[in-house]
Design a protein around this motif. Sequence first.
Motif, PDB file in Angstrom:
ATOM      1  N   LYS A 256      11.336  79.449  -3.747  1.00  0.00           N
ATOM      2  CA  LYS A 256      10.710  79.338  -5.202  1.00  0.00           C
ATOM      3  C   LYS A 256      10.479  80.635  -5.927  1.00  0.00           C
ATOM      4  N   ASN A 257      10.338  81.834  -5.044  1.00  0.00           N
ATOM      5  CA  ASN A 257      10.543  83.103  -5.501  1.00  0.00           C
ATOM      6  C   ASN A 257      11.671  83.913  -5.899  1.00  0.00           C
ATOM      7  N   ILE A 258      12.580  83.229  -5.451  1.00  0.00           N
ATOM      8  CA  ILE A 258      14.199  83.825  -5.469  1.00  0.00           C
ATOM      9  C   ILE A 258      14.792  83.064  -6.714  1.00  0.00           C
ATOM     10  N   HIS A 259      15.203  83.753  -7.793  1.00  0.00           N
ATOM     11  CA  HIS A 259      15.676  83.339  -9.009  1.00  0.00           C
ATOM     12  C   HIS A 259      17.244  83.864  -9.193  1.00  0.00           C
ATOM     13  N   PHE A 260      18.020  82.946  -9.733  1.00  0.00           N
ATOM     14  CA  PHE A 260      19.199  83.543  -9.751  1.00  0.00           C
ATOM     15  C   PHE A 260      19.967  83.000 -11.133  1.00  0.00           C
ATOM     16  N   GLU A 261      20.993  83.697 -11.549  1.00  0.00           N
ATOM     17  CA  GLU A 261      21.787  83.232 -12.801  1.00  0.00           C
ATOM     18  C   GLU A 261      23.176  83.573 -12.261  1.00  0.00           C
ATOM     19  N   LEU A 262      23.978  82.556 -12.759  1.00  0.00           N
ATOM     20  CA  LEU A 262      25.452  82.497 -12.370  1.00  0.00           C
ATOM     21  C   LEU A 262      26.175  82.848 -13.493  1.00  0.00           C
ATOM     22  N   PHE A 263      27.388  83.660 -13.204  1.00  0.00           N
ATOM     23  CA  PHE A 263      28.229  83.954 -14.384  1.00  0.00           C
ATOM     24  C   PHE A 263      29.502  83.444 -14.461  1.00  0.00           C
ATOM     25  N   GLU A 264      29.875  82.290 -13.650  1.00  0.00           N
ATOM     26  CA  GLU A 264      30.912  81.791 -13.537  1.00  0.00           C
ATOM     27  C   GLU A 264      30.658  80.440 -12.810  1.00  0.00           C
ATOM     28  N   GLU A 265      31.669  79.424 -13.042  1.00  0.00           N
ATOM     29  CA  GLU A 265      31.828  78.273 -12.241  1.00  0.00           C
ATOM     30  C   GLU A 265      31.661  78.420 -10.700  1.00  0.00           C
ATOM     31  N   PHE A 266      30.750  77.648 -10.101  1.00  0.00           N
ATOM     32  CA  PHE A 266      30.560  77.845  -8.535  1.00  0.00           C
ATOM     33  C   PHE A 266      30.461  76.375  -8.112  1.00  0.00           C
ATOM     34  N   ASN A 267      31.058  76.096  -7.248  1.00  0.00           N
ATOM     35  CA  ASN A 267      31.370  74.524  -6.599  1.00  0.00           C
ATOM     36  C   ASN A 267      30.480  74.597  -5.472  1.00  0.00           C
ATOM     37  N   ASP A 268      30.103  75.362  -4.603  1.00  0.00           N
ATOM     38  CA  ASP A 268      29.308  75.462  -3.356  1.00  0.00           C
ATOM     39  C   ASP A 268      27.819  75.530  -3.746  1.00  0.00           C
ATOM     40  N   ASP A 269      27.056  74.813  -2.729  1.00  0.00           N
ATOM     41  CA  ASP A 269      25.711  74.871  -2.635  1.00  0.00           C
ATOM     42  C   ASP A 269      25.277  76.309  -2.297  1.00  0.00           C
ATOM     43  N   ILE A 270      24.050  76.906  -3.122  1.00  0.00           N
ATOM     44  CA  ILE A 270      23.504  78.087  -2.731  1.00  0.00           C
ATOM     45  C   ILE A 270      22.638  78.093  -1.497  1.00  0.00           C
ATOM     46  N   TYR A 271      22.094  77.140  -1.141  1.00  0.00           N
ATOM     47  CA  TYR A 271      21.465  76.952   0.310  1.00  0.00           C
ATOM     48  C   TYR A 271      21.985  75.751   1.161  1.00  0.00           C
ATOM     49  N   PRO A 272      22.206  75.881   2.440  1.00  0.00           N
ATOM     50  CA  PRO A 272      22.699  74.899   3.251  1.00  0.00           C
ATOM     51  C   PRO A 272      21.924  73.645   2.947  1.00  0.00           C
ATOM     52  N   ILE A 273      22.731  72.365   2.985  1.00  0.00           N
ATOM     53  CA  ILE A 273      21.936  71.274   3.223  1.00  0.00           C
ATOM     54  C   ILE A 273      21.272  70.870   4.460  1.00  0.00           C
ATOM     55  N   GLU A 274      20.035  70.846   4.564  1.00  0.00           N
ATOM     56  CA  GLU A 274      19.386  70.741   5.670  1.00  0.00           C
ATOM     57  C   GLU A 274      19.145  69.225   6.212  1.00  0.00           C
ATOM     58  N   LYS A 275      19.473  68.149   5.219  1.00  0.00           N
ATOM     59  CA  LYS A 275      18.907  66.762   5.531  1.00  0.00           C
ATOM     60  C   LYS A 275      20.297  66.004   5.758  1.00  0.00           C
ATOM     61  N   GLU A 276      20.190  65.118   6.400  1.00  0.00           N
ATOM     62  CA  GLU A 276      21.079  63.925   6.605  1.00  0.00           C
ATOM     63  C   GLU A 276      20.685  62.778   6.045  1.00  0.00           C
ATOM     64  N   PHE A 277      21.869  61.837   5.353  1.00  0.00           N
ATOM     65  CA  PHE A 277      21.503  60.733   4.631  1.00  0.00           C
ATOM     66  C   PHE A 277      22.136  59.440   5.392  1.00  0.00           C
ATOM     67  N   PRO A 278      21.545  58.520   5.144  1.00  0.00           N
ATOM     68  CA  PRO A 278      22.244  57.114   5.717  1.00  0.00           C
ATOM     69  C   PRO A 278      23.541  56.896   4.955  1.00  0.00           C
ATOM     70  N   LEU A 279      24.580  56.562   5.486  1.00  0.00           N
ATOM     71  CA  LEU A 279      25.792  56.311   4.709  1.00  0.00           C
ATOM     72  C   LEU A 279      25.535  54.967   3.829  1.00  0.00           C
ATOM     73  N   ILE A 280      25.846  54.964   2.624  1.00  0.00           N
ATOM     74  CA  ILE A 280      25.953  53.819   1.755  1.00  0.00           C
ATOM     75  C   ILE A 280      27.380  53.561   1.246  1.00  0.00           C
ATOM     76  N   GLU A 281      27.717  52.584   1.347  1.00  0.00           N
ATOM     77  CA  GLU A 281      29.173  52.409   0.886  1.00  0.00           C
ATOM     78  C   GLU A 281      29.365  51.465  -0.588  1.00  0.00           C
ATOM     79  N   ASN A 282      30.296  51.851  -1.367  1.00  0.00           N
ATOM     80  CA  ASN A 282      30.600  51.064  -2.678  1.00  0.00           C
ATOM     81  C   ASN A 282      29.280  51.216  -3.482  1.00  0.00           C
ATOM     82  N   VAL A 283      28.957  52.408  -3.794  1.00  0.00           N
ATOM     83  CA  VAL A 283      27.954  52.661  -4.589  1.00  0.00           C
ATOM     84  C   VAL A 283      28.323  52.248  -6.335  1.00  0.00           C
TER      85      VAL A 283
END
Length: 374
Positions: A256-283
């Motif tokens: 919450k104390n780390i602030h950033f501004e991006l100057f171009e398109e960036f398609n990756d997550d800044i921080y790694p995803i640490e959660k796993e989610f149950p698979l849901i199909e045909n949303v």
Amino acid sequence: MEQQIYKGKLTQFHWLKITKKEELTKNTFSLEFEIPESLQENFEFEAGQFVSVKFQSHGKEVINDYSMTSAPYEKKISLGIKITSPDGATSQLFKNYHVGDELLVSEPSGRFTLGSKPHEFRTIVAFAAGIGITPILSHFKNILHTEPRTRLFLFFGNKNSEELVYKEWLDNLAKTCGDRLQIFYFFSQEKTADQFFYGRLDAKKLNLIINQILHLDDTDEESTIWDAVDEVLICGKGEMIKTLANACYHHGIPKKNIHFELFEEFNDDIYPIEKEFPLIENVEVEFKMFGKEYHTELPDNKDKILQQLLGQKFSVPYSCKSGICGSCECYLEEGEVELLENEYLTEKEEAQGKILACMSIAKTKKIKLNFDLI
């Protein structure tokens, strides 16, 4: 005169006159706009925000976002702009518009901001690369003007000394502010007398900075300067932000104390995803955008909602895909999602049902969204 356009949200534009234009380096320049008395309220802003500028390039209308280098107390709009290619839109802006001309400029927006704390002793560290220095300038001017007890450290990376923008201004500011502002320049493609300042700003360099620059704290002999850091500002390209944000976090700075501004398109997550989610199909997904209703089906919830909608060729508003810019902000009207790390929405906005489609994973078989926020 003013205009309204839709860029994910309704954006208000006004005609402003160029009062100053300056070539800073061979590929960067600055523009300064006068704010008429009648528009002072419209152009009130916070340090770190940006404006959008509408102009003609090769016969086509272009809208580009530019961070302000001016501080709120200066009552003007100053922009630092990089020419990305000899024939690109920014090159046309530099060649075709001059002092005395008027351009359509949007009212300020953006969330790369800090709350002011004029009565506290704060330590703020900033990392910038290239033209990413622009919102940092706005922050530093504002903090030095309004927070007499705050000390600032800037680590500024460039390819070489020829491309180092605003150096004279930064050096003069550091001279007038005594020990409150310290600036360190790094070059990735130019050898330096001290090997320490050669190379990119990355996780390895941060570790050296912590141990060799931000180590001894004259105000507290029992801790280091890094231990006292309250806020971190990072502005530049996506990979740099991702690397430094994670390195700062692993060195003890809360997200919450780390602030950033991006100057171009960036398609990756800044921080790694640490959660796993149950698979849901045909949303099943329903969404409203530009006043129209759309219906589609996502194969599953393995990827985020925005990315899947874009894959199906829907023109959903976006810019960064990383939870920073807020272009894909929308209301979740039905269903549940997991909102991953984001730098944009406040807790209050999340409580109101707002999400960022680029950082949302579906958790129910049906999702209903509304991108028309107004």
